[in-house]
Structure formats: structure tokens, C-alpha cells
Motif scaffolding. Structure first.
Motif, PDB file in Angstrom:
ATOM      1  N   CYS A  80     -37.876  11.816 -11.697  1.00 50.41           N
ATOM      2  CA  CYS A  80     -38.240  10.339 -10.965  1.00 50.41           C
ATOM      3  C   CYS A  80     -37.035   9.635 -11.553  1.00 50.41           C
ATOM      4  O   CYS A  80     -36.275   9.663 -12.686  1.00 50.41           O
ATOM      5  N   THR A  81     -36.737   8.281 -11.197  1.00 46.78           N
ATOM      6  CA  THR A  81     -36.079   6.922 -11.864  1.00 46.78           C
ATOM      7  C   THR A  81     -37.619   5.880 -12.227  1.00 46.78           C
ATOM      8  O   THR A  81     -37.589   5.866 -10.678  1.00 46.78           O
ATOM      9  N   VAL A  82     -36.782   5.361 -12.954  1.00 48.22           N
ATOM     10  CA  VAL A  82     -37.841   3.854 -13.097  1.00 48.22           C
ATOM     11  C   VAL A  82     -37.262   3.252 -12.408  1.00 48.22           C
ATOM     12  O   VAL A  82     -35.306   2.835 -12.707  1.00 48.22           O
ATOM     13  N   GLN A  83     -37.824   2.160 -11.771  1.00 58.80           N
ATOM     14  CA  GLN A  83     -36.785   1.005 -11.131  1.00 58.80           C
ATOM     15  C   GLN A  83     -37.054  -0.050 -11.419  1.00 58.80           C
ATOM     16  O   GLN A  83     -36.120  -1.090 -11.613  1.00 58.80           O
ATOM     17  N   ARG A  84     -38.548  -0.209 -12.135  1.00 58.99           N
ATOM     18  CA  ARG A  84     -38.961  -1.844 -12.892  1.00 58.99           C
ATOM     19  C   ARG A  84     -39.369  -2.069 -12.958  1.00 58.99           C
ATOM     20  O   ARG A  84     -40.997  -0.951 -12.913  1.00 58.99           O
ATOM     21  N   ILE A  85     -40.112  -1.836 -14.257  1.00 57.71           N
ATOM     22  CA  ILE A  85     -41.797  -2.513 -14.524  1.00 57.71           C
ATOM     23  C   ILE A  85     -41.880  -3.858 -14.875  1.00 57.71           C
ATOM     24  O   ILE A  85     -41.417  -5.237 -14.583  1.00 57.71           O
ATOM     25  N   GLU A  86     -43.687  -4.222 -14.539  1.00 59.41           N
ATOM     26  CA  GLU A  86     -43.480  -5.635 -14.460  1.00 59.41           C
ATOM     27  C   GLU A  86     -45.495  -5.226 -15.143  1.00 59.41           C
ATOM     28  O   GLU A  86     -45.949  -4.962 -15.047  1.00 59.41           O
ATOM     29  N   ARG A  87     -46.430  -6.511 -14.760  1.00 58.22           N
ATOM     30  CA  ARG A  87     -47.585  -6.517 -15.865  1.00 58.22           C
ATOM     31  C   ARG A  87     -47.992  -7.038 -14.660  1.00 58.22           C
ATOM     32  O   ARG A  87     -48.039  -8.478 -14.095  1.00 58.22           O
ATOM     33  N   ASN A  88     -49.619  -6.597 -14.552  1.00 59.42           N
ATOM     34  CA  ASN A  88     -50.743  -7.104 -13.844  1.00 59.42           C
ATOM     35  C   ASN A  88     -51.349  -8.122 -13.594  1.00 59.42           C
ATOM     36  O   ASN A  88     -50.987  -8.238 -15.370  1.00 59.42           O
ATOM     37  N   GLU A  89     -52.338  -8.946 -13.001  1.00 59.62           N
ATOM     38  CA  GLU A  89     -52.839 -10.043 -13.865  1.00 59.62           C
ATOM     39  C   GLU A  89     -53.558  -9.637 -15.190  1.00 59.62           C
ATOM     40  O   GLU A  89     -53.423 -10.732 -16.035  1.00 59.62           O
ATOM     41  N   SER A  90     -53.989  -8.046 -15.138  1.00 56.21           N
ATOM     42  CA  SER A  90     -54.783  -7.779 -16.007  1.00 56.21           C
ATOM     43  C   SER A  90     -54.400  -7.125 -17.969  1.00 56.21           C
ATOM     44  O   SER A  90     -54.891  -7.221 -18.659  1.00 56.21           O
ATOM     45  N   GLY A  91     -53.047  -7.785 -17.251  1.00 56.83           N
ATOM     46  CA  GLY A  91     -52.247  -7.290 -18.232  1.00 56.83           C
ATOM     47  C   GLY A  91     -51.581  -5.758 -18.591  1.00 56.83           C
ATOM     48  O   GLY A  91     -50.764  -5.277 -19.567  1.00 56.83           O
TER      49      GLY A  91
END
Length: 231
Positions: A80-91
Motif C-alpha cells: 500500500c501507499t500512504v496518501q495523507r494523514i489526518e486526525r479526527n475530532e477525537s484526536g
């Protein structure tokens, strides 16, 4: 992005140990990274190469990541490849990833210095055994049953239109397998089927089972509703 093909089977790649899911080729989806060991693997993938590659693999049933040994992993996973990282409302960390192709793990080890698993292996090509006529018929059957299921679940029209855009049975099969509500060993079994034809037929069989199950549940719900209204 052009799909990177690994040719060096001695190269160790950051490895994300999945829980209760399997990633199928050509599918893009968000993955919740709930453990530090998984976050370490994703961070290393981001740092190690321009393609941000990692191996997604599953533990066999009954094994926890804290007590895992190399023999506790399935040997077929997905590159696989990582496209992007983010955090949800719970961190919590969400990794948006794209699965590229099936991957045969030849060796897996825990790397103490990075506190994460790494694996080396080789691409596991599909067996392209569908002639044009068979692929067309199979793809139509897969779409028709999927649309029946989506209609019974009141899915949006946009989603249905998206399904009609598929022109390869292998891509549609992988998407359907990704979304079928199956236990882990069943999904792993599908991933390990090398023949595109046999994998599509297996998913078609499971879609038919899912359609019939939904019909039975809907009929039971209607009968219960009728009895309630008469009471």
C-alpha cells in the motif's frame, strides 16, 4: 501516480498490522491507526521512500499484536501507499491509504529500533484468466446484484452511478470484497485467490448470499410490523 513495483526481495518494508479487516488491491480507504506500533509503521513509511510504501498484513485469529510472533501472521498481504494523514475530532490518527497489489511476505520481523514490524517479500501477481466475453458477463452479474443490494439498503444514486463506471471485473471484485460484511478469515481467503475468475465467482456467490439474507430480514421485519399494527 504510477504503481511502484518492488524488485528487491531483500528490502524490508514498514508493516502495518491490521485488525479485523483486509485491504484489497486498487481500493482507497481511511484506516484508523489506534496503536503506537501502527503509527510507528506509518510514520516510517512516510519517511523512508518517496512512494510512502508499507505492507498491510493480518494476524491469525486469536493472536494479539502484543504477543505476536512471525509465525502468527498470514503470508499474503497487500502493498500500500500512504496518501495523507489526518486526525479526527477525537484526536485519533486516520491514514488515508491506497492498496496497490497483493504481496507475498517471505520474512517478517519486529524492529526494536523503530518499535514496529517490517517485512520483505515480492509482488503476488493475479492470474488473468478471464476472456472478454466471460469478463463482460461476470462484471454485469456483479453489478446487477450489487445494485439490488444497494437499492434494498436505500443507498444514494451517486454511489450506484459510481459502480456503473467500473469496466474491469477484477477492480469491481476487489471493491465488493472490501465492503462485504465478512469475518476476517473469509476476507483473507478471497485475497489469497490468485485467479481473477475464481475470485470474482467467489465474490459473486457471497453477494448472492448477502442479497438473500437482506430479503429474508426485510420480510421478517414486514411480518413483525404487520403483527404489531394488528395487536
Amino acid at each position: 501516480m504510477k504503481t511502484p513495483i518492488l524488485t528487491n526481495i531483500e528490502q524490508f518494508i514498514p508493516t502495518l498490522v491490521l485488525k479485523n479487516t483486509v485491504l484489497f488491491p486498487d481500493v482507497q480507504l481511511p484506516v484508523l491507526i489506534s496503536k503506537t506500533i501502527g503509527l510507528n509503521a506509518i510514520n516510517r513509511a512516510l519517511e523512508q521512500s518517496k512512494d510512502k510504501l508499507f505492507v498491510a498484513i493480518n494476524l491469525k485469529e486469536g493472536v494479539t499484536i502484543e504477543r505476536a510472533a512471525p509465525s502468527d501472521f498470514y503470508t499474503v498481504g497487500t502493498l500500500c501507499t500512504v496518501q495523507r494523514i489526518e486526525r479526527n475530532e477525537s484526536g485519533e490518527t486516520i491514514a488515508h491509504v491506497k492498496a496497490l497489489y497483493r504481496f507475498k511476505v517471505l520474512q517478517i520481523a519486529f524492529e526494536e529500533s523503530f518499535a514496529s514490524w517490517v517485512a520483505r517479500g515480492e509482488p503476488l501477481p493475479d492470474v488473468l484468466d478471464l476472456d472478454e466475453a466471460t469478463e463482460t458477463a461476470l462484471l454485469r452479474s456483479l453489478k446487477d446484484i450489487s445494485l439490488e443490494i444497494l437499492t434494498s439498503l436505500n443507498a444514494s444514486g451517486e454511489f450506484k452511478k459510481t459502480l456503473e463506471q467500473f469496466d474491469k471485473a477484477s477492480d469491481f471484485t476487489n471493491l465488493a470484497a472490501q465492503n462485504l460484511p465478512l469475518i476476517l478469515p473469509k476476507k483473507q481467503e478471497i485475497l489469497e485467490i490468485a485467479s481473477v475468475k475464481n475470485r470474482a465467482l467467489k465474490v459473486l456467490e457471497l453477494l448472492v448470499e448477502q442479497r438473500e439474507m437482506i430479503k429474508v430480514n426485510n420480510e421478517m421485519g414486514l411480518k413483525i410490523s404487520e403483527k404489531t399494527s394488528k395487536a
